[in-house]
Design a protein around this motif. Sequence first.
Motif, short mmCIF file in Angstrom:
data_model
loop_
_atom_site.label_atom_id
_atom_site.label_comp_id
_atom_site.label_asym_id
_atom_site.label_seq_id
_atom_site.Cartn_x
_atom_site.Cartn_y
_atom_site.Cartn_z
N LYS A 1 7.59 -0.34 -9.45
CA LYS A 1 6.32 -0.66 -8.80
C LYS A 1 6.50 -0.72 -7.29
O LYS A 1 5.66 -0.25 -6.52
CB LYS A 1 5.77 -2.00 -9.31
CG LYS A 1 5.32 -1.93 -10.75
CD LYS A 1 4.88 -3.29 -11.26
CE LYS A 1 4.56 -3.20 -12.75
NZ LYS A 1 4.16 -4.48 -13.31
N LYS B 1 2.58 0.91 -5.42
CA LYS B 1 1.33 0.62 -6.12
C LYS B 1 1.23 -0.88 -6.36
O LYS B 1 2.03 -1.45 -7.09
CB LYS B 1 1.28 1.38 -7.44
CG LYS B 1 0.00 1.10 -8.22
CD LYS B 1 -0.21 2.12 -9.32
CE LYS B 1 -1.39 1.79 -10.19
NZ LYS B 1 -2.61 1.47 -9.49
N ASP B 2 0.26 -1.50 -5.74
CA ASP B 2 0.02 -2.94 -5.87
C ASP B 2 1.20 -3.79 -5.40
O ASP B 2 1.27 -4.97 -5.71
CB ASP B 2 -0.34 -3.32 -7.32
CG ASP B 2 -1.56 -2.57 -7.82
OD1 ASP B 2 -2.52 -2.42 -7.03
OD2 ASP B 2 -1.56 -2.14 -8.98
N MET C 1 4.77 -8.10 -6.26
CA MET C 1 3.35 -7.77 -6.35
C MET C 1 2.52 -8.36 -5.21
O MET C 1 2.72 -9.49 -4.80
CB MET C 1 2.79 -8.23 -7.70
CG MET C 1 3.51 -7.63 -8.90
SD MET C 1 3.69 -5.83 -8.83
CE MET C 1 1.99 -5.33 -9.07
N LYS C 2 1.56 -7.57 -4.75
CA LYS C 2 0.66 -8.02 -3.69
C LYS C 2 -0.21 -9.18 -4.18
O LYS C 2 -0.43 -10.14 -3.46
CB LYS C 2 -0.22 -6.85 -3.24
CG LYS C 2 -1.07 -7.17 -2.02
CD LYS C 2 -1.95 -6.00 -1.63
CE LYS C 2 -1.10 -4.84 -1.16
NZ LYS C 2 -1.87 -3.69 -0.71
N THR C 3 -0.69 -9.07 -5.40
CA THR C 3 -1.48 -10.16 -5.99
C THR C 3 -0.85 -10.53 -7.33
O THR C 3 -1.20 -9.96 -8.37
CB THR C 3 -2.96 -9.76 -6.18
OG1 THR C 3 -3.02 -8.54 -6.90
CG2 THR C 3 -3.67 -9.59 -4.86
N SER D 1 -6.03 -12.78 -2.89
CA SER D 1 -6.18 -11.94 -1.70
C SER D 1 -6.72 -12.67 -0.48
O SER D 1 -7.23 -12.04 0.44
CB SER D 1 -7.05 -10.72 -1.99
OG SER D 1 -6.45 -9.95 -3.01
#
Length: 159
Positions: A17, A22-23, A70-72, A138
């Motif tokens: 990932k 991606k994300d 992960m971003k979120t 976010s």
Amino acid sequence: ANQPEMIGNIAASYLRKFATKKDADTTYGIRNEGEKFFIGDTEIDVNDNNIIVGDKEYEGSPGLWELIVMKTPDENIFTRKDYENYVQIMSNTNALRKGNNKDSRAPRSSKSAVVIIPSDPDALLERFDLLMASKAASNTGVRNEIVSICDELKRQNVL
């Protein structure tokens, strides 16, 4: 640092990932320079699924990987222990500091604000949980306070 021969399934899944972006959290998460991985200003290693930062090896649970990559992050995946390890990693690697510089008092955000935080460690951890949930949703306006809480918890030797 030596690169291990085998990377565990959990680590491999999250590193894929990261590789595709991606994300993935490209601001505070893992970054690579050549064949080395870094978080903040610190080179990290991966041993099976575990994450090695400096001389400390963290259990590479799905939750810790979720928080780091992960971003979120999905809050159904990580535990309080994952959270505490994540905070320790972010603090010890200066990942939340501007330019990954431990001497910088400024967080990475371009906004400056005065943050007043409680001194009770339980209240700090409770507030930290709330802020991390907000970040996961976010909300980018909580980073200054997260940095301040990490600093205070570190100062109190909670981290």
